[in-house]
Design a protein around this motif. Structure first.
Motif, short mmCIF file in Angstrom:
data_model
loop_
_atom_site.label_atom_id
_atom_site.label_comp_id
_atom_site.label_asym_id
_atom_site.label_seq_id
_atom_site.Cartn_x
_atom_site.Cartn_y
_atom_site.Cartn_z
N ALA A 1 0.85 -1.20 0.00
CA ALA A 1 0.00 0.00 0.00
C ALA A 1 0.88 1.24 0.00
O ALA A 1 1.90 1.29 0.69
N PRO A 2 0.51 2.24 -0.77
CA PRO A 2 1.31 3.47 -0.77
C PRO A 2 1.20 4.17 0.58
O PRO A 2 0.18 4.06 1.26
N PRO A 3 2.24 4.90 0.97
CA PRO A 3 2.16 5.61 2.25
C PRO A 3 1.13 6.73 2.15
O PRO A 3 0.87 7.26 1.06
N PRO A 4 0.54 7.11 3.27
CA PRO A 4 -0.42 8.22 3.24
C PRO A 4 0.29 9.51 2.84
O PRO A 4 1.48 9.69 3.11
N PRO A 5 -0.42 10.41 2.20
CA PRO A 5 0.21 11.68 1.79
C PRO A 5 0.57 12.52 3.02
O PRO A 5 -0.09 12.46 4.06
N THR A 6 1.63 13.28 2.87
CA THR A 6 2.03 14.21 3.92
C THR A 6 1.33 15.54 3.68
O THR A 6 1.45 16.12 2.60
#
Length: 182
Positions: free
Chosen positions: A163-168
Motif C-alpha cells: 500500500a502506498p504511504p499516506p500523503p504528507t
C-alpha cells in the motif's frame, strides 16, 4: 501444458485470498447459473458449503472476477467436498488473467486437470505469474460430461503491491481568527 493438483488440504500462501469477496474482489462477468443459489459470487465468498453451479450445458461460459488491487497470482486452490456428486466437478479448467480490462487482454496462466474427487484444498501452482487486475475462469470440459458444473470455492494466492504511504499534509493551520496556531 496441463497441470495436475500438487497437494490437497495444505496451501502454501500468504493467507491473502486475492479473489475473495472479503478482500475486495468483485464478480464482473457471470456464466449462466442453474439458479440464484448457484450464482458465481458464491465461488468467491470464502464458504466451502456454497458455490457456483452452471446451468445445463452452460458450464463453458466464463466467470470473471476483478481483483481489489493489481496482483500476481502464484497459486490457486479449489473446494469440491460439498459438490452434490463428482460428475459435476470440472475436468479441465483454464485460468486466464488480464491487466487491461474485464473483456480483453487475457493470457493463460494455468491449464488445469482437476481430480474427480469431492474434497477441499485441491491446489495448483500457476505456470505464469504475471501482474493482473482480472481473473477469468473458463471450464473446458467435465468428467463425465453431464451438463452441470459446480465449484464450491476458488481461492487465489500471490502478491499484492504494498500500500502506498499516506500523503504528507503540509498546509498551514489557522484558527477562526485567521492566526496561525503555535
Amino acid at each position: 501444458m496441463t497441470t495436475a493438483a500438487t497437494t490437497t488440504g495444505t496451501i502454501a500462501h500468504s493467507a491473502d485470498n486475492l479473489v475473495g469477496l472479503a478482500s475486495g474482489a468483485l464478480v464482473v462477468v457471470q456464466g449462466t447459473p442453474a439458479d440464484s443459489n448457484g450464482a458465481a459470487w458464491r465461488m468467491f465468498d470464502e464458504d466451502p458449503i456454497t458455490g457456483w453451479t452452471s446451468d445445463t450445458g452452460k458450464f463453458t461460459e466464463p466467470n470473471v472476477v476483478e481483483l481489489a488491487d493489481r496482483s500476481i497470482i502464484k497459486q490457486v486452490s479449489f473446494d469440491f467436498a460439498s459438490v452434490e456428486y463428482d460428475g459435476r466437478i470440472p475436468k479441465e479448467v483454464t485460468l486466464e488473467v488480464s491487466d487491461a480490462s474485464a473483456k480483453d487482454g487475457f493470457k493463460p496462466i494455468a491449464d488445469l486437470t482437476i481430480p474427480q474427487e469431492q474434497k477441499n484444498g485441491v491446489t495448483f501452482p500457476v505456470s505464469a505469474a504475471v501482474p493482473c487486475r482480472w481473473l477469468r475462469v473458463p471450464v473446458k470440459s467435465l468428467n463425465p460430461a453431464r451438463g452441470y458444473c459446480s465449484t464450491m470455492e476458488l481461492r487465489a494466492f500471490g502478491d499484492r503491491p504494498p500500500a502506498p504511504p499516506p500523503p504528507t499534509l503540509r498546509a498551514p493551520c489557522h484558527t477562526h481568527h485567521h492566526r496561525p496556531l503555535s
